[in-house]
Write an enzyme that holds these catalytic residues in place. Structure first.
Site, PDB file in Angstrom:
ATOM      1  N   ASP A   9       1.039  -1.078  -0.116  1.00 59.61           N
ATOM      2  CA  ASP A   9       0.013   0.016  -0.034  1.00 59.61           C
ATOM      3  C   ASP A   9       0.888   1.310   0.067  1.00 59.61           C
ATOM      4  OD1 ASP A   9      -1.955   1.983   0.689  1.00 59.61           O
ATOM      5  OD2 ASP A   9      -3.079   0.497   1.360  1.00 59.61           O
ATOM      6  N   MET A  55      -5.551   0.803  -5.687  1.00 59.51           N
ATOM      7  CA  MET A  55      -5.183   2.310  -6.113  1.00 59.51           C
ATOM      8  C   MET A  55      -3.876   2.587  -5.599  1.00 59.51           C
ATOM      9  SD  MET A  55      -8.035   2.741  -7.783  1.00 59.51           S
ATOM     10  CE  MET A  55      -7.770   4.583  -7.920  1.00 59.51           C
ATOM     11  N   ASP A 330      10.016 -70.504  -3.258  1.00 60.44           N
ATOM     12  CA  ASP A 330      10.952 -70.359  -4.321  1.00 60.44           C
ATOM     13  C   ASP A 330      10.639 -71.215  -5.747  1.00 60.44           C
ATOM     14  OD1 ASP A 330      14.166 -69.698  -4.687  1.00 60.44           O
ATOM     15  OD2 ASP A 330      13.501 -71.100  -5.972  1.00 60.44           O
ATOM     16  N   ILE A 331      10.570 -70.480  -6.650  1.00 60.25           N
ATOM     17  CA  ILE A 331      10.255 -71.047  -8.155  1.00 60.25           C
ATOM     18  C   ILE A 331      11.435 -72.082  -8.532  1.00 60.25           C
ATOM     19  CG2 ILE A 331       9.727 -70.603 -10.466  1.00 60.25           C
ATOM     20  CD1 ILE A 331       8.384 -68.026  -9.694  1.00 60.25           C
ATOM     21  N   GLU A 373      12.921 -64.668  -7.294  1.00 64.74           N
ATOM     22  CA  GLU A 373      11.899 -65.717  -7.440  1.00 64.74           C
ATOM     23  C   GLU A 373      11.452 -66.311  -6.158  1.00 64.74           C
ATOM     24  OE1 GLU A 373      15.737 -67.894  -8.192  1.00 64.74           O
ATOM     25  OE2 GLU A 373      14.884 -66.006  -8.283  1.00 64.74           O
TER      26      GLU A 373
END
Length: 456
Positions: A9, A55, A330-331, A373
């Site tokens: 201002d 203003m 385990d695969i 796996e």
């Protein structure tokens, strides 16, 4: 709530007045006497909100706001226009250049603090979203976390609760450019509507003759489905007592009669934007957590989650004296799949193996990819005999149906080995439980694979 606020201002008395009010609320206040100084401060400092006089000589507030919103470094800073000219044209112009809110001089303390706090909460949400977006981009997961983006300019969904048909009509007309408005006269029916439909804002007009509108606001805040739904209340001019009470109950914003359509639009947009930010942030948090604890290939929980959650389940089992079993699988000869058919084929096998685990175990069981796996299933309230039966069922599911590779369609016949351990008197830590399962799996592998072995 601490934040840094810039007051702009050209009249020193106005600056001092606003500064004193904000400092009394423990805000950190910066000041600027003109638009050029304001832009420089925002460029070089962390500013959380700008109170901007319209203003001013040289560069008016509209131009300052437009430049702030056009600069990527400052576009996220909320701007409140402060003006002695309470003209609709000023508000329309302000909205056009990106103003987030308006205050009319002389500024009422209640209005000032409530507007400032509301916008600061909004900025907190937007800042968190920006930080998350930057982090996601750095981690390369920004595409995954772009939840609900692109909705910023969509028409909103507003529920208007208003006891008078004529004011309903005026408010619906004012909000038509930005939202689809559902108007209702019965406050109790409004609670059901708000909880059953995806509204982004509830506007409560405090014009009921035989009903306290604050009761509706309180009920909306107390229900789980509407707890985070923004509420804007319309009150009589000078009814500060209701406004204060409403804000204490968790109402997000207010507007006084006679309702200025432009102000109503501005405040509604702010609250809907906050709701969308909040929804996106909560979705982002949820997805970030899921990403952190989920194996991206199989969709099962990852080892990080297992390490944390197994401790919780183990301690609960100890405290309640209930059984707890772990299956480690385990695969068999998985390396041969990768070496012969490539890693894409290996990934297909892992995904299908995880799918068979999901279809075999129970909802209460925790299935995780342990690494490579290897997979783990944690089974609360499960005896060794039941755990062995689950493992045998899974072993058969792996052996009996071939694994189909994509896109060739080639079928592979796979098997898996299983080690089972259960919490007994000698097992006093989760680590020991996992170690016993690992030894049992090792025995299953050495014993010829495709079998289930329980720890002794």
């Amino acid at each position: 709530m601490t934040a840094r606020i810039l007051v702009v201002d050209d009249i020193p008395a106005n600056v001092k007045l606003l500064e004193a009010r904000l400092v009394a609320e423990y805000f950190d206040v910066l000041t600027a006497a003109d638009g050029y100084q304001a832009l420089a401060i925002c460029e070089k400092n962390q500013v959380d909100l700008v109170l901007l006089d319209i203003m001013m000589p040289g560069m008016d507030g509209f131009e300052v706001c437009e430049r702030l919103k056009a600069n990527p470094k400052t576009a996220h800073i909320p701007v409140v226009m402060v003006t002695a000219l309470d003209q609709p044209t000023d508000r329309v112009h302000g909205l056009r250049v990106g103003a987030d809110d308006f205050l009319t001089k002389p500024v009422n303390d209640l209005q000032l603090i409530s507007r400032v706090k509301s916008l600061l909460r909004l900025k907190t949400l937007s800042d968190e979203l920006r930080i998350r977006a930057e982090t996601a981009q750095t981690m390369g997961i920004d595409e995954l976390l772009r939840t609900s983006e692109g909705r910023g300019e969509d028409a909103g969904q507003i529920l208007l609760v208003d006891g008078r048909a004529n004011s309903q009509e005026r408010i619906v007309k004012a909000l038509k450019p930005i939202a689809d408005v559902s108007a209702i006269s019965d406050p109790q029916a409004a609670i059901f509507e708000a909880s059953e439909h995806p509204f982004e804002l509830v506007i409560v007009n405090a014009n009921f003759e035989d009903y306290d509108p604050l009761r509706l606001c309180s009920q909306l805040r107390s229900l789980e489905r509407t707890r985070f739904l923004p509420i804007l209340i319309i009150t009589e001019q000078g009814d500060d007592a209701m406004v204060v009470r409403a804000l204490e109950l968790g109402v997000n914003d207010y507007i006084v009669r006679p309702v200025d359509p432009n102000e109503l639009v501005a405040r509604s947009l702010t609250q809907m934007r906050r709701k969308r930010y909040n929804d996106r942030l909560r979705a982002s948090v949820k997805e970030t957590i899921e990403l952190a604890v989920t194996d991206p290939l199989t969709g099962l929980s990852n080892r990080r989650y297992l390490d944390n959650h197994l401790s919780t389940l183990f301690n609960r089992s100890m405290a309640r004296g209930r059984p707890l079993s772990v299956l480690l699988t385990d695969i068999d000869r998985f390396k041969l799949v990768n070496d012969t058919y490539g890693h894409d084929a290996g990934d297909d096998v892992l995904r299908e193996f995880a799918s068979r685990i999901r279809s075999t175990v129970r909802g209460a069981d925790l299935a995780c990819r342990y690494g490579g796996e290897e997979f783990v299933v944690v089974m609360p309230d499960t005896s060794p005999e039941v755990a062995a039966a689950v493992a045998e069922r899974l072993r058969a599911a792996v052996e009996t149906a071939p694994f189909v590779l994509k896109p060739s369609g080639q079928e592979l016949h796979m098997t898996a080995s299983f080690g089972i351990s259960s919490r007994i008197a000698s097992v006093i830590t989760p680590g020991q439980l996992m170690k016993q399962a690992d030894l049992a799996l090792y025995e299953a592998k050495n014993g010829g694979r495709n079998r289930v072995v329980a720890a002794a």
